[in-house]
Design an enzyme around this catalytic site. Structure first.
Site, PDB file in Angstrom:
ATOM      1  N   HIS A  13       0.889  -0.927  -0.335  1.00 23.16           N
ATOM      2  CA  HIS A  13      -0.176  -0.037  -0.305  1.00 23.16           C
ATOM      3  C   HIS A  13       0.778   0.917  -0.230  1.00 23.16           C
ATOM      4  O   HIS A  13       1.126   1.869   0.978  1.00 23.16           O
ATOM      5  CB  HIS A  13      -1.070  -0.231   0.779  1.00 23.16           C
ATOM      6  N   HIS A  15       2.009   6.018  -1.291  1.00 21.53           N
ATOM      7  CA  HIS A  15       0.898   6.563  -2.148  1.00 21.53           C
ATOM      8  C   HIS A  15       2.420   7.579  -3.202  1.00 21.53           C
ATOM      9  O   HIS A  15       3.346   8.294  -2.444  1.00 21.53           O
ATOM     10  CB  HIS A  15      -0.023   7.315  -0.880  1.00 21.53           C
ATOM     11  N   LYS A  99      -9.901  -0.614  -5.754  1.00 20.26           N
ATOM     12  CA  LYS A  99      -9.510   0.047  -4.094  1.00 20.26           C
ATOM     13  C   LYS A  99     -11.572   1.014  -4.154  1.00 20.26           C
ATOM     14  O   LYS A  99     -11.816   1.755  -5.060  1.00 20.26           O
ATOM     15  CB  LYS A  99      -8.470   1.695  -4.180  1.00 20.26           C
ATOM     16  N   HIS A 136      -9.926   0.927   2.188  1.00 16.30           N
ATOM     17  CA  HIS A 136     -10.391   1.846   3.401  1.00 16.30           C
ATOM     18  C   HIS A 136     -11.519   1.981   4.567  1.00 16.30           C
ATOM     19  O   HIS A 136     -12.560   2.232   3.754  1.00 16.30           O
ATOM     20  CB  HIS A 136      -9.928   3.534   2.827  1.00 16.30           C
ATOM     21  N   HIS A 174      -4.552  -0.732   6.645  1.00 17.95           N
ATOM     22  CA  HIS A 174      -4.398  -0.243   7.525  1.00 17.95           C
ATOM     23  C   HIS A 174      -4.794  -0.105   8.398  1.00 17.95           C
ATOM     24  O   HIS A 174      -5.836   0.834   9.164  1.00 17.95           O
ATOM     25  CB  HIS A 174      -4.117   1.574   7.042  1.00 17.95           C
ATOM     26  N   ASP A 247       1.124   2.382   3.570  1.00 18.41           N
ATOM     27  CA  ASP A 247       0.523   3.888   3.443  1.00 18.41           C
ATOM     28  C   ASP A 247       1.130   4.938   3.554  1.00 18.41           C
ATOM     29  O   ASP A 247       0.846   6.384   4.139  1.00 18.41           O
ATOM     30  CB  ASP A 247      -0.987   3.639   4.664  1.00 18.41           C
TER      31      ASP A 247
HETATM   32  O1  DOR Z   1      -3.409   9.062   6.417  1.00 18.94           O
HETATM   33  C1  DOR Z   1      -3.899   8.969   5.015  1.00 18.94           C
HETATM   34  N1  DOR Z   1      -3.457   9.061   3.771  1.00 18.94           N
HETATM   35  N2  DOR Z   1      -4.621   8.174   4.889  1.00 18.94           N
HETATM   36  C2  DOR Z   1      -5.374   7.574   3.729  1.00 18.94           C
HETATM   37  O2  DOR Z   1      -6.421   6.652   3.502  1.00 18.94           O
HETATM   38  C3  DOR Z   1      -5.048   8.887   2.886  1.00 18.94           C
HETATM   39  C4  DOR Z   1      -3.860   9.332   2.463  1.00 18.94           C
HETATM   40  C5  DOR Z   1      -3.402  10.236   1.787  1.00 18.94           C
HETATM   41  O3  DOR Z   1      -2.989   9.992   0.466  1.00 18.94           O
HETATM   42  O4  DOR Z   1      -2.806  11.301   2.302  1.00 18.94           O
HETATM   43 ZN    ZN Z   2      -2.992   5.169   1.773  1.00 14.85          ZN
END
Ligand code: DOR
Ligand code: ZN
Length: 346
Positions: A13, A15, A99, A136, A174, A247
């Site tokens: 996971h 970003h 997702k 989520h 998460h 995450d």
């Molecule tokens: O803390 C987080 N940041 N939780 C999420 O689900 C998304 C993520 C983000 O994209 O910044």
């Molecule tokens: Zn995330």
């Protein structure tokens, strides 16, 4: 000095964002991990296979030539997701998973799902052809306290999906609560969960005590110590249903240190060092490889990686670099509140 060699890990996971942030953060993951599931919550979100393919190319361009890395792409589920397009995107290998963001639950989730019933026909197709569903798991109702939103999601939404479609491969992402560890442990065999390093390292005091700490604010929000202990227990014991999904969620410093700060912890840089220390503190180092390199692959029906990595414990604790630079801006690198003696051999 102590040394352990383990199978190269995966991060299920991440970003990566886009543009300049993407270029800065991708190498922080590809340095130590072989594969990652990449989140689709860009603006605009990745809702088509064409967008996913183009995004994958931008990620691949940012991978240093010294690293071998496979980004696994996801599609952002909406109430308008087309079943046939989804089927062909999966069959072509353009996407690996789908997702589900409840609308309004987190960063760029406004196009997410308001009514689970509306997506059931898509989930049925995913069950038939084996597309994993990544969730989520938080409700968004204003009346529900932010610290209870995961538990209420499990009771009201996840349990419904699991009972309707027991064959659907689901990752509750998460997880942050004892209730989630119990539900997943006792749930059907296609249900698993990912856990982040920051939810293993911190409890909710880390957001508020001694002044507000925006860099420890993430969603789902950190919970009480009993929940952190429950997460640590399932991660460090022999339970194949739990695996690493960092995450890692980069936001520029100004967007975190703000009157309305963004949720997310950027943790990829020292993730493996922190996890090795946490497992060492629990006398559970022999379980680390299962958590970071084996359990996730098993859940996603993939082979484990062939390469190995070595972790070294030195007598001197690690000095953390504070920031990752993005041109003239920066991103705060996650640092826990305990000393870390482990590092990855380069
Ligand atoms: O803390 C987080 N940041 N939780 C999420 O689900 C998304 C993520 C983000 O994209 O910044
Ligand atoms: Zn995330």
């Amino acid at each position: 000095m102590e040394e352990i060699e383990i199978i190269k890990p995966d991060d299920w996971h991440v970003h990566f964002r886009d543009n300049e942030i993407l270029k800065a953060v991708v190498p922080e993951t590809t340095r130590h991990f072989a594969r990652s599931i990449v989140m689709p919550n860009l603006t605009p979100p990745i809702v088509s296979s064409k967008q996913a393919t183009e995004y994958k190319k931008r990620i691949q361009k940012a991978i240093p030539t010294t690293d071998e890395f496979d980004p696994l792409m996801t599609l952002y589920l909406t109430e308008k997701t087309n079943k046939n397009e989804l089927k062909s995107a999966f069959k072509n290998g353009d996407i690996f998973a789908v997702k589900l963001y409840p609308a309004g639950a987190t960063t760029n989730s406004d196009s997410g799902v308001k009514d689970i019933k509306k997506i059931m026909p898509v989930l049925e197709v995913m069950t038939e052809i084996g597309i994993p569903l990544l969730i989520h798991g938080e409700v968004t109702d204003k009346e529900v306290d932010i610290f209870d939103r995961e538990k209420v999601f499990i009771d009201q939404k996840l349990d419904f999906i699991c009972k309707e479609l027991p064959e659907l491969r689901i990752t509750l992402e998460h997880i942050t609560t004892k209730e989630a560890t119990l539900y997943v442990s006792e749930g059907n065999e296609n249900l698993a969960a990912s856990i982040t390093p920051h939810h293993l390292a911190l409890n909710r005091n880390s957001i508020f005590v001694g002044g507000i700490k925006p860099h420890n604010y993430c969603l789902p929000i950190l919970k009480r110590e009993i929940h952190r202990k429950a997460l640590l227990k399932v991660a460090t014991t022999d339970n194949v249903k739990f695996f690493l999904g960092t995450d890692t969620a980069p936001h520029l410093l100004n967007d975190k240190e703000s009157a309305c700060g963004c949720a997310g912890v950027f943790n990829s840089t020292y993730c493996l060092s922190i996890l090795a220390q946490l497992f060492d503190n629990e006398n559970a180092l022999p379980q680390l490889e299962n958590f970071i390199s084996k359990n996730g692959a098993k859940h996603y029906h993939l082979e484990v990686n062939k390469e190995k990595i070595t972790l070294i414990k030195s007598s001197q604790n690690l000095t953390f670099k504070k920031y990752l630079n993005v041109n003239d801006q920066k991103i705060k690198i996650f640092e826990p509140d305990f000393p870390v003696f482990w590092k990855v051999a380069e």
